[in-house]
Design an enzyme around this catalytic site. Structure first.
Site, PDB file in Angstrom:
ATOM      1  N   SER A 151       0.842  -1.205   0.000  1.00 28.70           N
ATOM      2  CA  SER A 151       0.000   0.000   0.000  1.00 28.70           C
ATOM      3  C   SER A 151       0.869   1.244   0.000  1.00 28.70           C
ATOM      4  O   SER A 151       1.990   1.236   0.511  1.00 28.70           O
ATOM      5  CB  SER A 151      -0.871   0.027   1.264  1.00 28.70           C
ATOM      6  OG  SER A 151      -1.563   1.239   1.371  1.00 28.70           O
ATOM      7  N   TYR A 164      -2.218  -0.851  10.247  1.00 25.93           N
ATOM      8  CA  TYR A 164      -2.301  -1.121   8.806  1.00 25.93           C
ATOM      9  C   TYR A 164      -1.027  -0.674   8.092  1.00 25.93           C
ATOM     10  O   TYR A 164      -0.407  -1.446   7.352  1.00 25.93           O
ATOM     11  CB  TYR A 164      -3.518  -0.395   8.218  1.00 25.93           C
ATOM     12  CG  TYR A 164      -3.708  -0.609   6.731  1.00 25.93           C
ATOM     13  CD1 TYR A 164      -4.288  -1.784   6.252  1.00 25.93           C
ATOM     14  CD2 TYR A 164      -3.303   0.349   5.801  1.00 25.93           C
ATOM     15  CE1 TYR A 164      -4.466  -1.991   4.887  1.00 25.93           C
ATOM     16  CE2 TYR A 164      -3.475   0.152   4.437  1.00 25.93           C
ATOM     17  CZ  TYR A 164      -4.057  -1.021   3.989  1.00 25.93           C
ATOM     18  OH  TYR A 164      -4.215  -1.233   2.635  1.00 25.93           O
ATOM     19  N   SER A 167       1.950  -2.808   8.891  1.00 25.58           N
ATOM     20  CA  SER A 167       1.881  -4.151   8.271  1.00 25.58           C
ATOM     21  C   SER A 167       2.266  -4.079   6.795  1.00 25.58           C
ATOM     22  O   SER A 167       2.936  -4.966   6.275  1.00 25.58           O
ATOM     23  CB  SER A 167       0.469  -4.750   8.425  1.00 25.58           C
ATOM     24  OG  SER A 167      -0.470  -4.109   7.580  1.00 25.58           O
ATOM     25  N   LYS A 168       1.867  -2.998   6.126  1.00 27.80           N
ATOM     26  CA  LYS A 168       2.157  -2.881   4.692  1.00 27.80           C
ATOM     27  C   LYS A 168       3.631  -2.524   4.452  1.00 27.80           C
ATOM     28  O   LYS A 168       4.243  -2.994   3.489  1.00 27.80           O
ATOM     29  CB  LYS A 168       1.234  -1.839   4.052  1.00 27.80           C
ATOM     30  CG  LYS A 168      -0.234  -2.273   4.016  1.00 27.80           C
ATOM     31  CD  LYS A 168      -0.423  -3.547   3.205  1.00 27.80           C
ATOM     32  CE  LYS A 168      -1.892  -3.879   2.966  1.00 27.80           C
ATOM     33  NZ  LYS A 168      -2.090  -5.078   2.144  1.00 27.80           N
TER      34      LYS A 168
END
Ligand code: NAI
Length: 259
Positions: A151, A164, A167-168
């Site tokens: 992302s 998030y 994690s990306k």
């Protein structure tokens, strides 16, 4: 010759959004696709769209929760026994949530990290074995590909999405190690980092007109992306056209990061 003729591809999170579009594009260009996800009804609908009018079906479905090792192993067994080969893996399944670091519950942290990061490790390891077995004779002459969907958020701090975005960022870094480890087997590994695209994941946010306008304002191209525009770059990274590319990240963000 279609780009994915004689190609077997597994796409996780293929029941909607970017995964669905990627499966449609791979199949349209000759690939056999295995649609992976947790909700069979969603996968069936995508498979129907792909198989409609074909004498030999191009899409199979396999129900798998990609955060559970046992289920991922069953998926690998299915691919091995059904196809005996595997050329492309798209680790696309992912999820998001909203929380500050101080408000974060441990369960929420684990949910995001397991879905977005642990799944990439589990699927790459298990399906990587199938790919390596098939590529034994070809070695570095072969061309197999793993594409991990990261992302734009993996490139910057994420307000209220620290679980998030971290994690990306980890998916991007993990993929570089994977690229190094898999290169001797002729398996390329790259990430695609989408900006903001209209999918079920972003549906709720986009119902807020002010939020939608803010996204458009922050994007150099002045609009929100379509899932098929992200899928087109994923299929490029999976194709032989990208045969000299490994360990790279392809940012597809409509020019968000340059603004
Ligand atoms: P989506 O919600 O339509 O697709 C995600 C799919 O993954 C869903 O079908 C979901 O059921 C599946 N999934 C979630 N957890 C799973 C699990 N444990 N096992 C199996 N399948 C599971 O959303 P979208 O946008 O198509 O997301 C695809 C990928 O793109 C995700 O990794 C997401 O983080 C990434 N992404 C999306 C962006 C966007 O703006 N839409 C921006 C940046 C990245």
């Amino acid at each position: 010759m279609p780009r994915f003729e004689d190609t077997v591809a597994v796409i996780t999170g293929a029941g909607s959004g970017i995964g669905e579009q990627t499966a449609l594009q791979l199949a349209r260009e000759g690939g056999k696709v295995v649609l992976v996800g947790r909700t069979v009804s969603k996968l069936e609908k995508v498979a129907e769209r792909i198989n409609e009018g074909l004498t030999e079906p191009a899409a199979d479905i396999f129900r798998t929760d990609v955060t559970i090792e046992k289920e991922v192993h069953k998926l690998a067994d299915f691919v091995q026994s059904t196809y005996g080969d595997l050329h492309v893996v798209v680790n696309n399944a992912g999820t998001s949530g909203k929380s500050t670091i101080m408000e974060m519950e441990e369960t929420e942290w684990d949910r995001i990290q397991n879905t977005n990061l642990k799944s990439v490790y589990l699927v790459s390891q298990s399906l990587g074995r199938v790919m390596m077995k098939a590529s034994e004779k070809e070695g570095q002459e072969g061309d197999r590909a793993i594409v991990n969907v990261a992302s734009l958020s993996g490139h910057k701090a994420g307000a209220k999405i620290p679980h998030y975005s971290s994690s990306k960022a980890a998916v991007i870094n993990f993929s570089k190690s994977l690229a190094l480890e898999f290169a001797p087997y002729g398996i390329r590994v790259n990430t695609v980092s989408p900006g903001f695209a209209e999918t079920p994941l972003t549906e709720e946010g986009l119902r807020n007109k002010r939020f939608e306008e803010a996204i458009q304002k922050n994007t150099a191209l002045g609009r929100i992306g379509k899932p098929e525009e992200i899928a087109a770059v994923i299929t490029f990274a999976a194709s032989k056209e990208a045969s000299y590319m490994t360990g790279s990240d392809l940012l597809v963000d409509g020019g968000w990061l340059i603004k």
